[in-house]
Design an enzyme around this catalytic site. Structure first.
Site, PDB file in Angstrom:
ATOM      1  N   HIS A 183      32.202 -61.320  -9.330  1.00  0.00           N
ATOM      2  CA  HIS A 183      32.231 -61.501 -10.787  1.00  0.00           C
ATOM      3  C   HIS A 183      32.392 -60.125 -11.425  1.00  0.00           C
ATOM      4  CE1 HIS A 183      29.782 -65.524 -11.079  1.00  0.00           C
ATOM      5  NE2 HIS A 183      31.031 -65.758 -11.406  1.00  0.00           N
ATOM      6  N   CYS A 283      23.122 -61.486 -14.847  1.00  0.00           N
ATOM      7  CA  CYS A 283      23.462 -62.872 -14.483  1.00  0.00           C
ATOM      8  C   CYS A 283      22.498 -63.875 -15.109  1.00  0.00           C
ATOM      9  CB  CYS A 283      23.403 -63.060 -12.972  1.00  0.00           C
ATOM     10  SG  CYS A 283      24.553 -62.052 -12.049  1.00  0.00           S
TER      11      CYS A 283
END
Ligand code: ARG
Length: 290
Positions: A183, A283
């Protein structure tokens, strides 16, 4: 003898004032957190993981944000969704507009609708659900003037123009090439958002990106902090900045020193258990930008 021209640049980091602004975050308690499947190289379902410790670490993260004056909203965790704690993957909110998520892994797919409903019941009226795979702030990083958009492992490149349409902000595509940094938010962090007179100040790990993307980042952000392999390998870039205070994994010692040199105040946190799922502070944190 006149000093070499480069001496002047040494004064730059301290010349900029790092101004904090109060933030609003959406987070999800890791009540049902587990590592039951493996969708990134960090996840080993056979390795030990302490959920109670994960819960304590998550609560300490919330307490850190609150002590810095930020507002933390909570969404109810749903059983059977062990990754729902990673709120950043479920929405991108800019100027009150919401772009929801569409997960690559079927195991995470139902998370998107839980978050959509949260936005709907909390007064958001401009909500777009993507048609292309889109893991939200995991791959879409707002810099204050540009939306940096990662692709390579999760978010589909087709999600980038969709984000531009839904959110009405300019999008810059970036290619990720190392599966450990699957990511964008584990390879790059915005430390100070752009102002009308200055680009954002960021930190990133160049080897996580393709050669062309590395050149593009160097052109856009010549004053960026370059993270080391060790900084990246503890998910040190999965940090959360309010413009002055930077909450980051405690193992990222080089990055911590760099941040202090550049006028930021680092706030190290222990996220050992969530890291076993490939996650860190960012996150767990979806930013509600109005
Ligand atoms: N186990 C999760 C996954 O692989 C971790 C997500 C981390 N989130 C993030 N914003 N990088 O999907």
């Amino acid at each position: 003898m006149t000093p070499p021209a480069s001496t002047a640049t040494l004064a730059v980091p301290r010349a900029v004032e790092r101004v904090p602004t109060a933030r609003r975050y959406l987070m999800c308690e890791p009540t049902h957190f587990a590592i039951e499947y493996s969708i990134n190289p960090w996840m080993d379902p056979t390795a030990p993981m302490d959920r109670d410790l994960a819960l304590r670490q998550w609560r300490a993260l919330v307490a850190t944000y609150e002590s810095l004056g930020h507002e933390v909203h909570r969404i109810d965790p749903a059983p059977g969704l062990p990754d729902m704690v990673f709120a950043a993957n479920s929405g991108t909110v800019i100027a009150g507009r919401v772009l929801g998520a569409r997960f690559r892994a079927p195991q995470r797919a139902p998370e998107a609708d839980h978050y959509r409903r949260w936005f709907h019941t909390h007064g958001y009226t401009d909500i777009t659900m993507p048609t292309a795979t889109n893991e939200a702030e995991g791959d879409l990083v707002w810099t204050g003037d540009l939306l940096l958009a990662g692709t390579g492992f999760r978010t589909d490149p087709a999600a980038h123009p969709e984000a531009q349409e839904a959110l009405g902000v300019p999008v810059v595509s970036l290619s990720l090439t190392d599966p450990s940094y699957y990511h964008l938010d584990v390879a790059l962090v915005v430390l100070s958002e752009a102002t009308p007179s200055r680009r954002a100040h960021i930190a990133y790990y160049p080897p996580a990106f393709s050669p062309g993307t590395q050149r593009a980042l160097a052109t856009l952000y010549p004053d960026a902090i370059l993270a080391t392999r060790e900084d990246a390998a503890c998910l040190g870039l999965n940090a959360v900045s309010d413009g002055h205070n930077v909450v980051l994994p405690l193992e990222a010692t080089h990055l911590r020193t760099e941040l202090a040199t550049h006028g930021y105040t680092p706030h190290p946190v222990d996220i050992s258990e969530l890291r076993k799922s490939g996650g860190g502070p960012k996150c767990c944190t979806l930013e509600l930008r109005a």
